[in-house]
Design a protein around this motif. Structure first.
Motif: not given
Length: 478
Positions: A342-344, A368-370, A442-443, A463-471
């Motif tokens: 996802i990109s912005i 948001e792109i798209g 890209l996010i 403190c914490a993180s989660i990945p997004f698709p494309g990372k």
């Protein structure tokens, strides 16, 4: 005239004579008769053996009226066992009873504590301790006096627990409920947000460079203009002095004709004095400070991000809970994104909480792109999870999500100018950067970040993180 049979009458008469002769003695009506009686009692106390000698001192009537047992309690409040009211001690002699009052206590008098002592450990969080103490300890003192307890605070600023001590479970319980009410009120109103869910953008050097140029163009250019203006003013001031000097020099060469008309009048001919005029000074160019703008209200480029959700996490327990919630919904977030990158796009500027002339927050709108709405869906998954976990205030849970990237915030202002509803004039900034194209990005992940705390690279502490698709793909290309 009254006659006295004992030798004490002589001292009494002398004392009275001194009082009438010296008005300063009237403010302390202590007689030698009373002093002699005290000396007698002291001798008896000293010879008793079981009681230590009291340190007697002259006490005026006004002092006795103003002194209370409460003063004695206050003197021992800082002690470890000053829980019970201190009773005024009495020393009994053969002739009369003397009460030790007016704050004069014998060293043998000690406060008596109940044999049974109750205490309660309460987790409050370091950020809430100042509300429990109150201004200059006023709230703490009020609770201790009303509930009959002692509140013990941690010695370290990072300490998150307090101890409530009392002589009964009832007073300790009532004090803990009072403290909880104070905490709830502070959380709803006064306590600032400590953490937030963010989509980091400062990982892109090209974007941070644009933000640096944005800041310099507003502060740097205007500052240069201001410096040039000051230099221009100083040059003109110098010219003024030189011109005035020349005028004075020229004035020496001017012949002034004086005509005496009579004994009382003298006529002066000034027609030969030349007229000197100076061009008006140019108006001072405005600088950033004239519009309420300074460096402190700009967002640091290394902290640039999209804000998803603001949180008040006032103790470690809540921080750990928030970290667990974010990690537990990683798969749900990826599903909401349809497992695709996802990109912005960031373009233009807009204000939040105020007009352009009195702006409080200036931000870059997000596209948001798209335009599929996948990013908003993923963000809503995050918000719902935190609301269900009880980590979001009710008023914040009702707010509609508006993704934005803040570039200026008046609340960050430092110095004397800062006030409650601080603002700045953004009309000039909007005219120059209102349609600025900040670029497409890209996010790559979502963070639980802590405000006002930074890592070694200047980013907000994560403190914490989660990945997004494309990372992973982006990391390989980097």
């Amino acid at each position: 005239m009254i006659a006295y049979s004992s030798s004490r009458s002589l001292f009494f008469g002398v004392d009275c004579a001194l009082k009438y002769a010296n008005p300063f003695l009237k403010s302390n009506p202590l007689t030698y008769f009373e002093e002699d009686a005290r000396m007698d009692r002291n001798k008896k106390l000293k010879s008793a053996g079981g009681i230590r000698q009291c340190q007697w001192r002259p006490v005026s009537v006004s002092n006795i009226q103003e002194s209370t047992a409460e003063d004695s309690v206050n003197e021992l409040e800082d002690g470890d066992h000053a829980q019970e009211p201190i009773k005024v001690a009495q020393v009994v002699t053969d002739n009369c009873d003397s009460t030790i009052s007016a704050g004069v206590l014998d060293d043998t008098v000690k406060p008596v504590l109940s044999a049974e002592k109750h205490s309660l450990l309460l987790e409050v969080g370091a950020s809430l301790i100042r509300f429990i103490k109150g201004k200059e300890g006023s709230t703490q003192k009020k609770i201790e006096e009303e509930m009959g307890v002692k509140i013990v605070f941690p010695s370290s600023k990072k300490g998150e627990s307090i101890v409530i001590e009392g002589i009964s479970t009832d007073c300790v319980t009532r004090a803990s409920k009072k403290i909880q009410a104070i905490m709830n009120e502070a959380i709803e109103s006064s306590l600032d947000y400590s953490h937030f869910i963010s989509l980091p953008l400062a990982i892109y050097p090209e974007l941070t460079d644009k933000l640096v140029n944005f800041q310099n163009s507003i502060l740097g250019t205007n500052d240069v203009s201001a410096d040039e203006n000051l230099e221009s003013d100083s040059i003109e001031d110098t010219l003024d002095i030189e011109n005035k000097g020349q005028e004075l020099i020229k004035g020496r060469d001017v012949a002034v004709e004086l005509k005496v008309e009579d004994e009382k009048h003298v006529k002066v001919d000034l027609t030969s004095i030349p007229f000197v005029s100076y061009p008006p000074k140019p108006p001072r160019l405005p600088n950033a400070s004239d519009f309420g703008i300074d460096k402190s209200i700009f967002i640091k480029p290394t902290t640039f991000h999209l804000t998803v959700l603001m949180l008040k996490l006032w103790n470690k327990e809540r921080v750990n809970a928030a970290s667990g919630v974010l990690k537990s919904i990683s798969s749900k977030v990826i599903d909401a994104l349809d497992n695709r990158p996802i990109s912005i796009r960031l373009k233009g500027l807009d204000t939040m909480r105020g007009s352009l002339s009195k702006a409080r927050v200036l931000y870059a709108p997000v596209e948001e792109i798209g335009s599929e709405g996948r990013l908003l869906s993923a963000c809503q998954v995050i918000i719902n999870a935190f609301v269900e976990a009880g980590l979001v205030l009710e008023k914040d849970a009702k707010q509609k999500l508006k993704l934005h990237a803040t570039v200026m915030n008046a609340r960050h202002r430092k110095g004397k100018r800062r006030r409650k509803n601080d603002s700045f004039d953004a009309r000039g900034i909007f005219k120059q950067f209102g349609s600025e194209d900040w670029g497409e990005y890209l996010i790559r992940e979502a963070h639980l970040s802590q405000r006002f705390v930074f890592d070694e690279n200047g980013y907000y502490y994560c403190c914490a993180s989660i990945p997004f698709p494309g990372k992973e793909e982006r990391q390989q290309t980097d």
